[in-house]
Scaffold this motif. Structure first.
Motif, PDB file in Angstrom:
ATOM      1  N   THR A  23       0.842  -1.185   0.000  1.00  0.00           N
ATOM      2  CA  THR A  23       0.000   0.000   0.000  1.00  0.00           C
ATOM      3  C   THR A  23       0.883   1.242   0.000  1.00  0.00           C
ATOM      4  O   THR A  23       2.094   1.152   0.185  1.00  0.00           O
ATOM      5  N   HIS A  24       0.249   2.390  -0.182  1.00  0.00           N
ATOM      6  CA  HIS A  24       0.945   3.673  -0.089  1.00  0.00           C
ATOM      7  C   HIS A  24       0.726   4.224   1.315  1.00  0.00           C
ATOM      8  O   HIS A  24      -0.416   4.423   1.730  1.00  0.00           O
ATOM      9  N   THR A  25       1.812   4.484   2.026  1.00  0.00           N
ATOM     10  CA  THR A  25       1.697   4.980   3.397  1.00  0.00           C
ATOM     11  C   THR A  25       1.410   6.482   3.398  1.00  0.00           C
ATOM     12  O   THR A  25       1.510   7.153   2.373  1.00  0.00           O
ATOM     13  N   GLU A  26       1.077   6.981   4.572  1.00  0.00           N
ATOM     14  CA  GLU A  26       0.733   8.392   4.716  1.00  0.00           C
ATOM     15  C   GLU A  26       1.875   9.309   4.277  1.00  0.00           C
ATOM     16  O   GLU A  26       1.651  10.367   3.698  1.00  0.00           O
ATOM     17  N   ASP A  27       3.107   8.896   4.518  1.00  0.00           N
ATOM     18  CA  ASP A  27       4.251   9.740   4.162  1.00  0.00           C
ATOM     19  C   ASP A  27       4.812   9.437   2.770  1.00  0.00           C
ATOM     20  O   ASP A  27       5.898   9.891   2.419  1.00  0.00           O
ATOM     21  N   GLY A  28       4.054   8.659   1.972  1.00  0.00           N
ATOM     22  CA  GLY A  28       4.454   8.414   0.592  1.00  0.00           C
ATOM     23  C   GLY A  28       5.337   7.208   0.363  1.00  0.00           C
ATOM     24  O   GLY A  28       5.728   6.923  -0.759  1.00  0.00           O
ATOM     25  N   VAL A  67      -3.200  -0.473  -4.817  1.00  0.00           N
ATOM     26  CA  VAL A  67      -2.339  -1.441  -4.142  1.00  0.00           C
ATOM     27  C   VAL A  67      -1.644  -2.315  -5.174  1.00  0.00           C
ATOM     28  O   VAL A  67      -1.988  -2.297  -6.355  1.00  0.00           O
ATOM     29  N   SER A  68      -0.694  -3.097  -4.678  1.00  0.00           N
ATOM     30  CA  SER A  68      -0.078  -4.111  -5.527  1.00  0.00           C
ATOM     31  C   SER A  68       0.042  -5.404  -4.735  1.00  0.00           C
ATOM     32  O   SER A  68       0.072  -5.399  -3.503  1.00  0.00           O
ATOM     33  N   LEU A  69       0.069  -6.500  -5.465  1.00  0.00           N
ATOM     34  CA  LEU A  69       0.234  -7.834  -4.894  1.00  0.00           C
ATOM     35  C   LEU A  69       1.383  -8.517  -5.614  1.00  0.00           C
ATOM     36  O   LEU A  69       1.507  -8.413  -6.839  1.00  0.00           O
ATOM     37  N   GLY A  89      -3.726  -2.948  -8.670  1.00  0.00           N
ATOM     38  CA  GLY A  89      -5.171  -2.843  -8.681  1.00  0.00           C
ATOM     39  C   GLY A  89      -5.700  -1.910  -7.621  1.00  0.00           C
ATOM     40  O   GLY A  89      -4.960  -1.113  -7.049  1.00  0.00           O
ATOM     41  N   ARG A  90      -6.989  -2.049  -7.370  1.00  0.00           N
ATOM     42  CA  ARG A  90      -7.684  -1.219  -6.402  1.00  0.00           C
ATOM     43  C   ARG A  90      -8.249  -2.108  -5.303  1.00  0.00           C
ATOM     44  O   ARG A  90      -8.790  -3.166  -5.576  1.00  0.00           O
ATOM     45  N   ALA A  91      -8.138  -1.622  -4.088  1.00  0.00           N
ATOM     46  CA  ALA A  91      -8.645  -2.369  -2.934  1.00  0.00           C
ATOM     47  C   ALA A  91      -9.935  -1.735  -2.439  1.00  0.00           C
ATOM     48  O   ALA A  91     -10.048  -0.512  -2.354  1.00  0.00           O
ATOM     49  N   ALA A 128      -7.716  -6.697  -9.543  1.00  0.00           N
ATOM     50  CA  ALA A 128      -6.531  -6.510 -10.388  1.00  0.00           C
ATOM     51  C   ALA A 128      -6.889  -5.706 -11.630  1.00  0.00           C
ATOM     52  O   ALA A 128      -7.914  -5.945 -12.267  1.00  0.00           O
ATOM     53  N   GLU A 129      -6.035  -4.739 -11.958  1.00  0.00           N
ATOM     54  CA  GLU A 129      -6.214  -3.930 -13.168  1.00  0.00           C
ATOM     55  C   GLU A 129      -5.083  -4.168 -14.171  1.00  0.00           C
ATOM     56  O   GLU A 129      -5.241  -3.912 -15.351  1.00  0.00           O
ATOM     57  N   ARG A 130      -3.964  -4.632 -13.664  1.00  0.00           N
ATOM     58  CA  ARG A 130      -2.809  -4.880 -14.515  1.00  0.00           C
ATOM     59  C   ARG A 130      -2.002  -6.017 -13.910  1.00  0.00           C
ATOM     60  O   ARG A 130      -1.870  -6.111 -12.693  1.00  0.00           O
TER      61      ARG A 130
END
Length: 148
Positions: A23-28, A67-69, A89-91, A128-130
């Motif tokens: 995931t992307h954290t609050e601080d990037g 997100v990524s897996l 993709g998107r969660a 999943a999108e890609r």
């Protein structure tokens, strides 16, 4: 050369129990943690994971659902070529008990002793999108229908 589809990759993902969910954290930064998919992977590329409301992962997804897996498994019987699958993709965060039960696996009680009634339980659906895969010497990239 093997040409995979999202359905064939989903089939392989069902046999790889753990994925790294990033995931992307609050601080990037990027936050990654191992998650079990409990062999619950739909042929359209959706996969499902359980956690609790109080995790940083849930807060990250609420802020940014991208997100990524990452999956790592083996192919073949005796050659055991490595298989790597990277999904973007998107969660979605699901808090519906009926949905919990639809995707519940008794093995989850190792982490959630009260089952689908665990206080603060959240299910993460990753659409999943890609996808990018490396299957031995074969590799490919798929763009997946993002409307479903």
């Amino acid at each position: 050369m093997v040409q995979h589809t999202i359905a064939s990759l989903s089939e392989k993902m069902q046999h790889i129990d753990f994925a790294m969910l990033s995931t992307h954290t609050e601080d990037g930064h990027i936050g990654a943690r191992p998650m079990s998919n409990n062999q619950d992977v739909a042929h359209g590329g959706d996969s499902y994971y359980f956690t609790t409301e109080d995790t940083l992962m849930v807060k990250d997804i609420e802020r940014d659902p991208r997100v990524s897996l990452s999956f790592h498994g083996k192919s073949g019987l005796f050659g055991q070529r490595p298989l790597f699958i990277a999904l973007e993709g998107r969660a979605d965060l699901i808090r519906d008990r009926a949905q919990f039960e639809a995707h519940w696996n008794p093995d989850l009680e190792h982490w959630f002793a009260q089952g689908a009634d665990t206080p603060g339980l959240v299910m993460i659906r990753v659409h999943a999108e890609r996808a990018h895969y490396w299957d031995g010497q074969d590799e490919g990239e798929l763009e997946i229908d993002i409307l479903h």
